[in-house]
Design an enzyme around this catalytic site. Structure first.
Site, short mmCIF file in Angstrom:
data_model
loop_
_atom_site.label_atom_id
_atom_site.label_comp_id
_atom_site.label_asym_id
_atom_site.label_seq_id
_atom_site.Cartn_x
_atom_site.Cartn_y
_atom_site.Cartn_z
CB CYS A 2 19.29 56.18 35.11
SG CYS A 2 18.58 54.73 34.33
NE ARG A 28 25.09 58.45 36.10
CZ ARG A 28 25.33 58.25 37.39
NH1 ARG A 28 26.33 58.87 37.99
NH2 ARG A 28 24.58 57.42 38.10
CD1 TRP A 75 23.04 52.09 29.78
CD2 TRP A 75 22.37 50.72 31.41
NE1 TRP A 75 23.73 50.90 29.65
CE2 TRP A 75 23.32 50.05 30.63
CE3 TRP A 75 21.78 50.06 32.49
CZ2 TRP A 75 23.72 48.74 30.90
CZ3 TRP A 75 22.17 48.76 32.76
CH2 TRP A 75 23.14 48.12 31.97
CG ASN A 99 20.45 55.43 38.86
OD1 ASN A 99 20.46 54.49 38.06
ND2 ASN A 99 21.49 55.76 39.60
N GLY A 100 17.95 53.03 39.10
CA GLY A 100 17.95 51.81 39.90
C GLY A 100 16.94 50.82 39.39
CD GLU A 480 41.03 47.14 30.11
OE1 GLU A 480 40.78 48.30 29.77
OE2 GLU A 480 40.23 46.43 30.74
CE LYS A 484 39.09 50.01 27.95
NZ LYS A 484 38.29 49.14 28.83
CD GLU A 487 34.71 48.32 27.22
OE1 GLU A 487 33.79 48.16 28.03
OE2 GLU A 487 35.84 48.72 27.57
CG HIS A 503 44.17 23.29 29.49
ND1 HIS A 503 44.29 21.99 29.93
CD2 HIS A 503 45.38 23.88 29.73
CE1 HIS A 503 45.50 21.80 30.42
NE2 HIS A 503 46.18 22.92 30.30
CE LYS A 603 34.09 56.25 32.57
NZ LYS A 603 35.16 55.69 31.75
#
Length: 608
Positions: A2, A28, A75, A99-100, A480, A484, A487, A503, A603
């Protein structure tokens, strides 16, 4: 996560400025936005789900006046991404942006409902507005009501609040997530990121954990968690006031992919002395070189950079390394060696899990080294040594240039530590440094041959599942690449160490599951080639990313190939990152997703 912006001005209507500040926090990630101001002493707000343009359109139809206000990009954590859950949350007394996470919001909500408070949203934030209102109704001033409320909140959060009838008062608080204060002439600012304030002021201070701030047009008063008045350093920020644009590119992500030759070169230039060719790091690294072990911790893409660094530091600097995801490491209570060092990697410098892992290591007496892109962050302020990645602002949520500049910085750190430990000869040091100096040109060369990758993306876009395989330093690049792809295109993808395919993952392979093999022609190539042949034997199709020699060896095995310039294996991870970024980007464009702001992603992750 946020984004918060708060402004008290002399005589300007602040709503347009709040929206501009929120635009600078779009990177963000968010799913709704809103602003609230005081008009004639009364609280008014406008909110909209989706992009900021929807809020701007609403403000155009229903303008908000007022010289004091707060804004927010949300967010979603508690409650869906709908307008009723968008911030600010207001009562007849207070408007709050947050935010949080408030961990005990449910018990507070039940208590307030017994006092006849009615909740309109599904969020944890609304409980703050009602709790402050409860204390104001008991006859407390806004300042005392906020103090009483903060004592009852559990979690990690930052807040900004304005109050009915108080045209010259804004209160902010920080407990775990960042909050910056901007100082202007007759006006003041709050924001969760100093980048949002860059067009408004260059004088910034950062609150510390537990701080509560009262802001007026004339200045600010800060108190710590004990209630004592404190001074926090006001510094002149180096953040640019320019709002980044996409230029000729369709998306920020593509622009940032194409900026990599330049930013890798700029990062190298800060570490490599052009006269001597030696790598020089800021500060004294002798304690790091003598460490019995380095502990690396990070999240997401930054953790994959740390995984590459583990290979480099162990193979080249002969320095034992343990690498762990920050969100797991911080709860393991791992024993730390005396005289050890801990390395933390973060684009934003505010990632909460990484920050808490850092604090654990600091309590255990470790020397703290951080690799950061954003200046003036919390992780920077709590580190002993800071190594900068000069990627510049990265607006696309999916990290690209921040990752390759992290790799570049970690490569320079590796060479410097190897030299300090006597683990490499002067000749080998020169070879490694020369290889690094060539990297920007080789990356530019790769970017000049993008059409082939665009064509392959059409095939990948039809898949439901994709596997990525790699060995050695190519293994983190496989991870990575898979990250990518999933996402930004929303295709299910997984990265595996090639030797682990037998395996379990081999059971997934058929003609509908493309397998992307990241395999430079190095000492591990033959083993990777064997894995690729096992895929083909089971009807799978291989996309091989290798150099000229590797492609020649597997020309009859691979369905598709992407050729990488031949380079020293040391810098191969930097180069092999480029095609997996481009493949993900073009696949996402074909799928029609929101490339720069993928659904559900943020972000800067400043909550657990």
């Amino acid at each position: 996560m946020c984004g918060i912006v708060g402004i008290i001005s002399k005589d300007k209507d602040v709503a347009p400025l709040l929206v501009e500040g929120l635009k600078r926090l779009e990177y963000r990630g968010y799913d709704s936005a809103g602003v609230a101001t005081l008009q004639g002493g009364k609280l008014e707000r406008r909110r909209a789900e989706g992009k900021l343009i929807h809020l701007a359109e609403k403000l155009e139809k229903q303008p908000l006046g007022g010289s004091i206000g707060i804004g927010h990009t949300r967010w979603a954590t508690h409650g869906g991404a709908v307008e009723k859950n968008a911030h600010p949350h207001i009562t007849d007394s207070v408007a709050v942006v947050h935010n949080g996470i408030i961990e005990n919001y449910q018990e507070l909500k039940e208590e307030l409902e017994k006092s006849q408070f009615r909740f309109e949203s599904d969020t944890d934030t609304e409980v703050i507005a009602h709790l402050v209102t409860y204390y104001i109704r008991q006859g407390m001033t806004p300042q005392n009501a906020v103090d009483a409320s903060l004592k009852r909140l559990r979690g990690a959060f930052s807040l900004a609040m304005i109050f009915t009838g108080h045209e010259n008062l804004m209160i902010g608080a920080r407990f775990g997530t960042p909050l910056a204060v901007g100082f202007g002439k007759g006006e003041m600012f709050l924001a969760s990121d100093s980048y949002a304030l860059a067009p408004l002021t260059d004088k910034i201070c950062f609150l510390e954990d537990g701080d509560r701030i009262e802001v007026s047009r004339e200045g600010a008063s800060i108190r710590d968690m004990n209630g004592d008045k404190v001074e926090r350093e006001i510094r002149v920020t180096a953040q640019s006031g320019a709002l980044m644009g996409k230029g000729k590119y369709r998306h920020f992500m593509l622009k940032e992919i194409h900026e990599q030759p330049a930013v890798i070169g700029e990062t190298l230039n800060t570490f490599i002395n052009p006269a001597t060719g030696h790598i020089t790091l800021p500060g004294d690294i002798s304690n790091i070189a003598k460490a019995p072990r380095v502990t690396i911790s990070a999240c997401g893409t930054a953790f994959y950079a740390g995984m590459v660094a583990k290979y480099w530091l162990e193979q080249i600097a002969r320095l034992p390394v343990e690498a762990d995801i920050a969100s797991e490491f911080r709860y393991r209570e791992a024993p730390m060696p005396e005289g050890g060092a801990a390395l933390f990697i973060s684009q934003s410098g505010e990632t909460l899990d990484t920050l808490e892992a850092l604090r654990y290591c600091k309590r255990q007496g470790q020397q703290i080294v951080s690799v950061l892109n954003t200046i003036e962050s919390t992780i920077e302020r709590e580190s002993n040594h800071v190594l900068r990645t000069l990627a510049g602002p990265e607006i696309g949520v999916a990290s690209t240039k921040a990752f390759t500049t992290q790799l570049t910085t970690l490569a320079c750190l590796t060479v410097a530590l190897a030299r300090a430990r006597g683990a490499i000869s002067a000749e080998r040091e020169k070879q490694l440094t020369d290889a690094l100096r060539e990297a920007p040109a080789r990356v530019a060369e790769l970017l000049g041959h993008d059409d082939k990758i665009q064509s392959m993306a059409k095939q990948i876009a039809e898949a439901r599942d994709v596997l990525y395989l790699g060995r050695g330093t190519a293994y983190p690049i496989a991870l990575e690449g898979a990250l990518k792809l999933k996402e930004i295109s929303y295709i299910h993808a997984e990265g595996y160490a090639s030797g682990e395919m037998k395996h379990g993952p081999i059971a997934l392979i058929d003609e509908n599951v493309p397998v992307i093999v990241v395999a430079p022609y190095d000492s591990l190539f033959e083993k990777s080639a064997s894995n690729a042949q096992e895929v083909v034997a089971r009807g799978g199709k291989v996309l091989l990313i290798s150099d000229k020699q590797g492609i020649a060896k597997l020309k009859d095995t691979a369905t598709w190939t992407i050729e990488i310039p031949e380079v020293d294996p040391f810098v191969a991870p930097i180069l092999y990152t480029i095609p997996v970024q481009l493949l993900a980007y073009h696949t996402a464009v074909i799928k029609g997703t929101d490339v720069d702001q993928p659904r559900n992603l943020a972000k800067s992750v400043t909550v657990e």
